[in-house]
Design an enzyme around this catalytic site. Structure first.
Site, PDB file in Angstrom:
ATOM      1  CG  ASP A  76       4.577   8.762  34.254  1.00  0.00           C
ATOM      2  OD1 ASP A  76       4.120   7.909  33.475  1.00  0.00           O
ATOM      3  OD2 ASP A  76       3.888   9.344  35.112  1.00  0.00           O
ATOM      4  CG  ASP A 117       5.471  14.201  40.502  1.00  0.00           C
ATOM      5  OD1 ASP A 117       4.646  13.337  40.855  1.00  0.00           O
ATOM      6  OD2 ASP A 117       5.299  14.942  39.522  1.00  0.00           O
TER       7      ASP A 117
END
Length: 365
Positions: free
Chosen positions: A144, A120
C-alpha cells in the site's frame, strides 16, 4: 562492517499481509549477519510464533534461491498481537497479554535482538516491544506504500505493475465492447496503488480515498469522452475510496485481527451506478490478492536487499529502535516510535495529481 555491540544472536519475524520482496529482505539480513559471525533464527508465523515459541535456525542454505520467490518463507499472520493474544478459555476466545511470555521465549533461546519486517500494525507492535526493552529494528513492508517517513515500501512496485498490466488488458476489452471497465485495487485508506497504476495504465478516472468523489463528475467524464467519439472508459478505484457524504464500503469484519475492517465492494457499486445512469454496459474487476502474490519486480528485489542489509547493519551498530527507510535514494534510519500507528497518504499537492489533472484525468472532485 565493524561490530560495535555485543549482540551475537538475532531473530527475524515477518508480520501482516504478505508482500513481494519479503524473502529478499530475509535473505539479505541472514547473509549480512552470518558474514559478521552472528547466529540467526527465524520466527515462524509472525508474532504468533513468538508467543508459541516457533523458531528455526537460518543458514546460508536456508535462504538459497529465495530471492525471486513471493510470499515469506517464515509464514505470516495479521491476527496475532502478543499484547492482545487470542486464547481459548471455557470454549470461548478471550484476549490476553502474552508479551512477557513472548519476550521470555526469545530470552530462553538466547536471542538478543529482533528484526521485524511488516506494515503499520506490525511496526506498532514492534515499537511496544522496544519500549519493553527488546532491541528491535524495523523494515517497512506493505504493497500500500502507506508507511510514513519512507518514499517507498517494498512490494508497492510489484503491486502497481500487476494493476497496470490489468488495466492494459481491460483497455482492449473495454474498447472492443464499448464498455465502462472499473478496476478495484488494494491500498486500504491510501490511494497510492490506484494513483500510480491509473497514471501508468491510461485510466480516464482515478478515485482514491483522499479525494471523496462525486458520481456526477465521473458520469460527466464518461459523457465527455462519448462526445469525442470514445465509446469506452477506464476507471481505477481504490478499495478505500468513497463518495462525498457516503461511507467506505466494507466487505466484512474480522475479529481478532490487526486489521478488523476488510474493505471492498466499492468498484461493483460504482459500476452498477454508472450503468444505471448512462445506459452503458459497465463491469468491475477486483484484483484482490493477485496484487501481492508472485514474483517481485527487479526494483522490489533491489530495495528489499538494501533494506535487509541496512537492518542487519543497525543490529551490528547497536542502533535499535529504528526503522530503515528510503529517502532521496538513500537508506536512512527513522525511530520506530515516530512512525508507529501513523499513515502516509496522498496529499492534495502531490505532483502526480497535478500531472493527472493536466492531461485530463478525472479524480471525481
Amino acid at each position: 562492517m565493524a561490530k560495535l555491540n555485543k549482540v551475537k544472536t538475532i531473530a527475524i519475524l515477518t508480520g501482516g499481509g504478505d508482500a513481494p520482496g519479503l524473502n529478499a529482505v530475509i535473505r539479505a539480513v541472514v547473509r549480512t549477519a552470518l558474514g559478521q559471525g552472528l547466529t540467526v533464527w527465524g520466527i515462524k508465523n509472525g508474532f504468533g510464533g513468538m508467543v508459541e515459541n516457533q523458531m528455526i535456525q537460518l543458514t546460508d542454505n536456508s535462504v538459497a534461491g529465495i530471492l525471486p520467490r513471493g510470499g515469506t518463507m517464515l509464514g505470516t499472520t495479521n491476527r496475532d498481537n502478543p499484547f492482545s493474544y487470542p486464547k481459548k478459555q471455557d470454549g470461548k476466545i478471550v484476549y490476553q497479554d502474552m508479551s512477557v511470555q513472548a519476550m521470555d521465549n526469545l530470552r530462553q533461546a538466547g536471542i538478543e535482538a529482533l528484526v521485524v519486517i511488516g506494515g503499520d500494525g506490525t511496526l506498532k507492535i514492534a515499537a511496544e516491544f522496544y519500549q519493553m526493552g527488546l532491541p528491535v529494528v524495523g523494515v517497512p513492508k506493505t504493497i500500500d506504500n502507506d508507511i510514513p517517513d519512507t518514499e517507498r515500501t517494498f512490494g508497492f512496485d510489484t503491486a502497481v505493475g500487476v494493476a497496470t498490466d490489468a488495466l492494459d488488458r481491460l483497455h482492449t476489452t473495454a474498447e472492443s465492447h464499448h464498455r465502462v471497465m472499473v478496476l478495484e485495487v488494494m491500498g486500504r485508506y491510501a490511494g497510492w496503488i490506484a494513483l500510480h497504476a491509473g497514471m501508468a495504465g491510461g485510466a480516464d478516472c482515478i478515485l482514491i480515498p483522499e479525494i471523496p468523489f462525486k458520481t456526477d463528475s465521473v458520469i460527466a467524464k464518461i459523457k465527455e469522452r462519448q462526445q469525442r467519439g470514445r465509446q469506452f472508459s477506464l476507471i481505477v478505484i481504490a478499495e478505500g475510496a468513497h463518495p462525498q457524504g457516503g461511507e467506505i464500503s466494507i466487505a466484512r469484519i474480522v475479529e481478532g485481527s490487526h486489521e478488523k475492517v476488510r474493505l471492498g465492494g466499492i468498484g461493483e457499486k460504482l459500476a452498477r451506478e454508472i450503468e444505471e445512469l448512462t445506459g452503458m454496459e459497465s463491469r468491475c474487476t477486483v484484483l484482490g490478492h493477485v496484487q501481492r502474490g508472485g514474483t517481485p519486480t527487479a526494483f522490489d528485489r533491489v530495495l528489499s536487499t538494501r533494506y535487509g542489509v541496512a537492518a542487519a547493519q543497525c543490529v551490528l551498530d547497536g542502533a535499535f529502535g529504528n526503522m530503515v527507510a528510503l529517502q532521496k535514494n538513500q537508506i536512512i534510519r527513522v525511530p520506530i516510535v515516530d512512525i508507529a500507528g501513523k499513515a502516509n497518504n496522498v496529499t492534495s499537492d502531490n505532483e502526480l495529481l497535478t500531472a493527472g489533472r493536466a492531461i485530463g484525468i478525472c479524480f471525481g472532485d
